[in-house]
Design an enzyme around this catalytic site. Sequence first.
Site, PDB file in Angstrom:
ATOM      1  NE  ARG A 113    -105.741  29.696 -17.985  1.00  0.00           N
ATOM      2  CZ  ARG A 113    -106.844  29.652 -17.254  1.00  0.00           C
ATOM      3  NH1 ARG A 113    -107.965  30.174 -17.695  1.00  0.00           N
ATOM      4  NH2 ARG A 113    -106.835  29.103 -16.065  1.00  0.00           N
ATOM      5  CG  HIS A 154     -98.905  31.587 -26.602  1.00  0.00           C
ATOM      6  ND1 HIS A 154     -99.092  31.695 -25.245  1.00  0.00           N
ATOM      7  CD2 HIS A 154     -98.425  30.345 -26.819  1.00  0.00           C
ATOM      8  CE1 HIS A 154     -98.720  30.566 -24.664  1.00  0.00           C
ATOM      9  NE2 HIS A 154     -98.317  29.734 -25.596  1.00  0.00           N
ATOM     10  CE  LYS A 157     -97.018  36.119 -24.725  1.00  0.00           C
ATOM     11  NZ  LYS A 157     -98.452  35.805 -24.718  1.00  0.00           N
ATOM     12  CG  ASP A 215    -104.194  41.675 -22.684  1.00  0.00           C
ATOM     13  OD1 ASP A 215    -103.411  40.832 -23.139  1.00  0.00           O
ATOM     14  OD2 ASP A 215    -105.190  41.391 -21.992  1.00  0.00           O
ATOM     15  CD  GLN A 275     -93.739  40.149 -17.185  1.00  0.00           C
ATOM     16  OE1 GLN A 275     -93.650  41.356 -17.033  1.00  0.00           O
ATOM     17  NE2 GLN A 275     -94.852  39.565 -17.580  1.00  0.00           N
ATOM     18  CG  ASP A 276     -88.607  34.297 -16.167  1.00  0.00           C
ATOM     19  OD1 ASP A 276     -88.537  34.043 -17.375  1.00  0.00           O
ATOM     20  OD2 ASP A 276     -87.603  34.419 -15.436  1.00  0.00           O
ATOM     21  CG  ASN A 277     -95.501  36.136 -17.466  1.00  0.00           C
ATOM     22  OD1 ASN A 277     -95.113  36.948 -16.648  1.00  0.00           O
ATOM     23  ND2 ASN A 277     -95.870  36.483 -18.679  1.00  0.00           N
ATOM     24  CE  LYS A 331    -107.143  38.399 -22.091  1.00  0.00           C
ATOM     25  NZ  LYS A 331    -105.853  38.691 -21.514  1.00  0.00           N
ATOM     26  CG  ASP A 332    -108.930  33.492 -22.932  1.00  0.00           C
ATOM     27  OD1 ASP A 332    -108.461  34.575 -23.340  1.00  0.00           O
ATOM     28  OD2 ASP A 332    -108.276  32.689 -22.251  1.00  0.00           O
ATOM     29  CG  HIS A 388    -103.956  35.532 -24.367  1.00  0.00           C
ATOM     30  ND1 HIS A 388    -103.723  34.730 -23.283  1.00  0.00           N
ATOM     31  CD2 HIS A 388    -105.293  35.675 -24.436  1.00  0.00           C
ATOM     32  CE1 HIS A 388    -104.887  34.406 -22.717  1.00  0.00           C
ATOM     33  NE2 HIS A 388    -105.853  34.960 -23.399  1.00  0.00           N
ATOM     34  CE1 TYR A 402     -96.658  34.234 -20.542  1.00  0.00           C
ATOM     35  CE2 TYR A 402     -97.356  32.252 -19.401  1.00  0.00           C
ATOM     36  CZ  TYR A 402     -97.563  33.568 -19.747  1.00  0.00           C
ATOM     37  OH  TYR A 402     -98.684  34.222 -19.304  1.00  0.00           O
TER      38      TYR A 402
END
Length: 164
Positions: free
Chosen positions: A28, A88, A41, A112, A15-17, A139-140, A31, A101
Amino acid sequence: MPAFEKLSIPCTFVQDNHSLSVPAFTLRGLHFQTPPRGQDKLVRCVRGAIFDVAVDIRKGSPTYGQWVGAELSAENGHQLFIPIGFAHGFVTLEDNCEVSYKCSDTYAPENDGGIRWDDPAIGIDWPMPAGTAPELSPKDAVQPLLADFDSPFPYDGRPLAPLA
């Protein structure tokens, strides 16, 4: 031998984000995804500049709670590999940063997790001007401290490698 294996990156990315953070000093993290959906990652900044961080959260690791960080920018082209068992995060150092990433597993919301970005037990030296409060997601802003986290990640014998 594939290029990632030559660099001791023993995973396949599936997967690419891509993320965009508009204001400078957007933070950010920190996580991770828990087993069985942990993610390796490979992070790079494709526009702007960020300070990227990995924190060792592997239970029993001699470097548990320690961190490494590096400036990644479109200009320097550097990348940071974050193995499974590390949290991260990053802070943008200028406006309009884009981060790309690669991940070794797809996003799994039920796996998560996170740790507070400003946990004093970790002591990350985020490069922000004195008195600057980072831009955080809701969330953070409410992640638990490391002391309140029961890590599901076992120590695998790999040391926290210094950045070259």
